[in-house]
Design an enzyme around this catalytic site. Sequence first.
Site, PDB file in Angstrom:
ATOM      1  N   ARG A  94      31.273  37.807  47.642  1.00 24.74           N
ATOM      2  CA  ARG A  94      32.805  38.161  47.831  1.00 24.74           C
ATOM      3  C   ARG A  94      32.702  39.496  47.274  1.00 24.74           C
ATOM      4  NH1 ARG A  94      37.245  34.658  46.098  1.00 24.74           N
ATOM      5  NH2 ARG A  94      36.035  33.894  44.328  1.00 24.74           N
TER       6      ARG A  94
ATOM      7  N   GLY B 129      28.794  47.023  33.608  1.00 25.94           N
ATOM      8  CA  GLY B 129      28.407  48.369  34.070  1.00 25.94           C
ATOM      9  C   GLY B 129      28.933  48.461  35.411  1.00 25.94           C
ATOM     10  N   ASP B 130      28.674  49.593  36.143  1.00 30.69           N
ATOM     11  CA  ASP B 130      29.387  50.018  37.360  1.00 30.69           C
ATOM     12  C   ASP B 130      28.165  49.753  38.329  1.00 30.69           C
ATOM     13  OD1 ASP B 130      30.037  51.023  39.669  1.00 30.69           O
ATOM     14  OD2 ASP B 130      31.379  52.559  38.630  1.00 30.69           O
ATOM     15  N   PHE B 131      28.311  48.894  39.393  1.00 32.07           N
ATOM     16  CA  PHE B 131      27.105  48.722  40.180  1.00 32.07           C
ATOM     17  C   PHE B 131      26.879  49.836  41.276  1.00 32.07           C
ATOM     18  CE2 PHE B 131      29.585  45.138  42.228  1.00 32.07           C
ATOM     19  CZ  PHE B 131      30.332  45.953  43.147  1.00 32.07           C
TER      20      PHE B 131
ATOM     21  N   ASP C 293      35.316  12.630  79.435  1.00 28.69           N
ATOM     22  CA  ASP C 293      34.497  12.855  77.921  1.00 28.69           C
ATOM     23  C   ASP C 293      35.423  13.494  77.094  1.00 28.69           C
ATOM     24  OD1 ASP C 293      32.333  13.087  76.397  1.00 28.69           O
ATOM     25  OD2 ASP C 293      31.285  14.570  77.210  1.00 28.69           O
TER      26      ASP C 293
ATOM     27  N   ASP D  51      29.293  42.848  35.598  1.00 32.29           N
ATOM     28  CA  ASP D  51      30.473  43.405  36.157  1.00 32.29           C
ATOM     29  C   ASP D  51      31.078  44.620  35.346  1.00 32.29           C
ATOM     30  OD1 ASP D  51      33.406  43.419  37.478  1.00 32.29           O
ATOM     31  OD2 ASP D  51      32.703  41.204  38.098  1.00 32.29           O
TER      32      ASP D  51
HETATM   33  C1  SAM Z   1      36.187  39.863  44.882  1.00 27.47           C
HETATM   34  S1  SAM Z   1      35.553  39.819  43.427  1.00 27.47           S
HETATM   35  C2  SAM Z   1      34.404  38.662  43.393  1.00 27.47           C
HETATM   36  C3  SAM Z   1      33.805  38.202  42.016  1.00 27.47           C
HETATM   37  C4  SAM Z   1      32.947  37.079  42.281  1.00 27.47           C
HETATM   38  N1  SAM Z   1      31.704  37.440  42.622  1.00 27.47           N
HETATM   39  C5  SAM Z   1      33.371  35.794  43.188  1.00 27.47           C
HETATM   40  O1  SAM Z   1      32.693  35.698  44.196  1.00 27.47           O
HETATM   41  O2  SAM Z   1      34.290  35.113  42.751  1.00 27.47           O
HETATM   42  C6  SAM Z   1      34.768  41.433  43.182  1.00 27.47           C
HETATM   43  C7  SAM Z   1      34.069  41.443  41.704  1.00 27.47           C
HETATM   44  O3  SAM Z   1      33.407  42.642  41.877  1.00 27.47           O
HETATM   45  C8  SAM Z   1      33.579  43.413  40.744  1.00 27.47           C
HETATM   46  N2  SAM Z   1      33.543  44.898  40.691  1.00 27.47           N
HETATM   47  C9  SAM Z   1      34.096  45.800  41.631  1.00 27.47           C
HETATM   48  N3  SAM Z   1      33.575  46.908  41.260  1.00 27.47           N
HETATM   49  C10 SAM Z   1      32.476  46.998  40.318  1.00 27.47           C
HETATM   50  C11 SAM Z   1      31.673  48.010  40.178  1.00 27.47           C
HETATM   51  N4  SAM Z   1      31.769  48.946  40.505  1.00 27.47           N
HETATM   52  N5  SAM Z   1      30.771  47.434  39.507  1.00 27.47           N
HETATM   53  C12 SAM Z   1      30.647  46.167  38.895  1.00 27.47           C
HETATM   54  N6  SAM Z   1      31.311  45.219  39.387  1.00 27.47           N
HETATM   55  C13 SAM Z   1      32.480  45.498  40.152  1.00 27.47           C
HETATM   56  C14 SAM Z   1      35.013  43.134  40.427  1.00 27.47           C
HETATM   57  O4  SAM Z   1      35.356  43.387  38.799  1.00 27.47           O
HETATM   58  C15 SAM Z   1      35.174  41.707  40.754  1.00 27.47           C
HETATM   59  O5  SAM Z   1      34.925  40.817  39.764  1.00 27.47           O
END
Ligand code: SAM
Length: 560
Positions: free
Chosen positions: A465, A448-450, A16, A422
């Site tokens: 990612r 903004g900052d998530f 196989d 972002d």
């Molecule tokens: C590894 S990259 C991935 C980018 C995209 N999502 C991709 O898949 O190509 C991570 C992203 O998260 C953003 N990021 C990191 N910390 C963040 C935060 N506190 N608030 C918003 N965005 C953030 C980064 O600026 C970056 O653009």
Amino acid sequence: MHVKHLRTPDVVIGADTIVSVDEQILEKPVDKQDAYRMLSRLNGKEHSVFTGVAIVHCSSKDNQLETEVTDFYEETKVKFSDLSEELLWEYIHSGEPMDKAGGYGIQALGGMLVEYVHGDFLNVVGFPLNHFCKKLAELYYPPSKHNVQHKKYDSIPSVDTFENLSDGENDSSNFTEHKGASKLDSSGMCSSEAIYNSENSSSVRTGFMVPLENQNGVSESAPKLPSKILDLMDGFRASKALFVASKLKIFDNLKDKGPLKAVDIANEIGASVCGTERLLDACAALGLLEKTPQGYSNTDSANAYLTSDGEYSLHGYIIHSNDHLWPLFTNLESAVKEGSRQNHRAFGKKADDLFKDYYHSQEVKQRFMAAMHSIAHLTARDVATAFDLSRFKSACDLGGCTGALAHELVQIYPNLKVTVFDLPEVIANTSYFQPSGQHMAPVTFASGDFFKDNLPEADLYILSRVLHDWPDEKIHVLLSRISAVCKPGSALLVAEIVLDEKKTYPPRAVLQSLSMTEGKQRSGSEYKQLLEKYGFTNTQIKITGNLLDAVLCFKKSLSP
Ligand SMILES: C[S@@+](CC[C@H](N)C(=O)[O-])C[C@H]1O[C@@H](n2cnc3c(N)ncnc32)[C@H](O)[C@@H]1O
């Protein structure tokens, strides 16, 4: 047969075949999507085809069946060329892949996918005839241990018929001259022959390879080359050659031009002629360039992926690999010993926050964004179509960077409006990456900052990612915040490389972990568990065969 028909067979042969790539076994595809997944895995890469064979020699004594089993396997390396999606799907629609290990048949239409075969072609078809014949010969005519002179065969041994092998009249001390030997030699099929001189008779016989044994009984046959290990040993040279050729814009200089001589390219890139020539030859050896007497030119792959303005250019990621990942990986030994990121050694300063580090200079930020964009653009179609998202009206791509995935989503789902969210320093720099000539209305950018700021409203949230970058405490904050704004029935789409349950596949993800960010890569069941903790259920996982996989889950309805 022995019991049912009261007849003992002479020999029973079982065999196989499997296809193996990156340490994974590909069996027969169960449906077209599975065939696509398999063929995408093989696309542009070398894989191994293994056939395992068992030869059961049977005899009966006092009406008792006696068996003796000999088994062996044969490995053949096969490389697929870089194949387009269209070609893969046309091949799948032909129906040929469905009953074939690995999803292709080399002896029919599948032959067009193959760039080269190293080893026994018939092994790829399904039966390693050459090795099998040698084994049969060993079994039925074991060579005398004495005075064996051994030479290696390139081709099929000179066995006239299988009847000759199984007639049982010859034994190792009673060889007769085999006429086929000279016939094969004169036709050039065999490069050499094996000559056995037993004590009582001197005779010539061809047909199988026997390892020469020295006086201590130790085999002196050449060891099998560990090709995988040798490739890994050279891997860093090959990567660096690719990085430097990209950085010096060799592929850009050769784009849309006829063959160029090393001296002309050296002048264009301002480098030495001898150094350029060596680099060009290395690129040709690696299959990135074509070399002819007229000079060097790009291969199709180089035009598509290595030029900086190719539609699916990987140039951005290659430069990031050279300038950022390479220095980190040269400190891998310290990273492993200390269990931490090595930015201080590689770049002279500690990284408190991964992204603050990337964004401290405009140059590094743009390099990072270009790297993210190149992979996001290449994977966006497969991520966007991994599930049917047409029920959603609004989406928010958190950490969506340049908007590559957002643009693909609005192309595929014209009723979807996507917000890319972002950090402000990223959003301020996205204009360079926007596709030209498109109706841009459905994609908007918000900064903004998530971890802190209000998240835009949406019925589909996306994290592409993002999760693998952060430690558990940060993930807890992020997923709690998304869960809080997500209405029941809304969904979260995660795009990441999903590890297999052993967490050793795909190697790309496992190697990425060596960068020692505080985050980690996860398996499908780990993602499911993590998302459930934050109220997301009905988790579906799609392994896309591309560089990113997709996980879709839904916010649980509130219990009545
Ligand atoms: C590894 S990259 C991935 C980018 C995209 N999502 C991709 O898949 O190509 C991570 C992203 O998260 C953003 N990021 C990191 N910390 C963040 C935060 N506190 N608030 C918003 N965005 C953030 C980064 O600026 C970056 O653009």
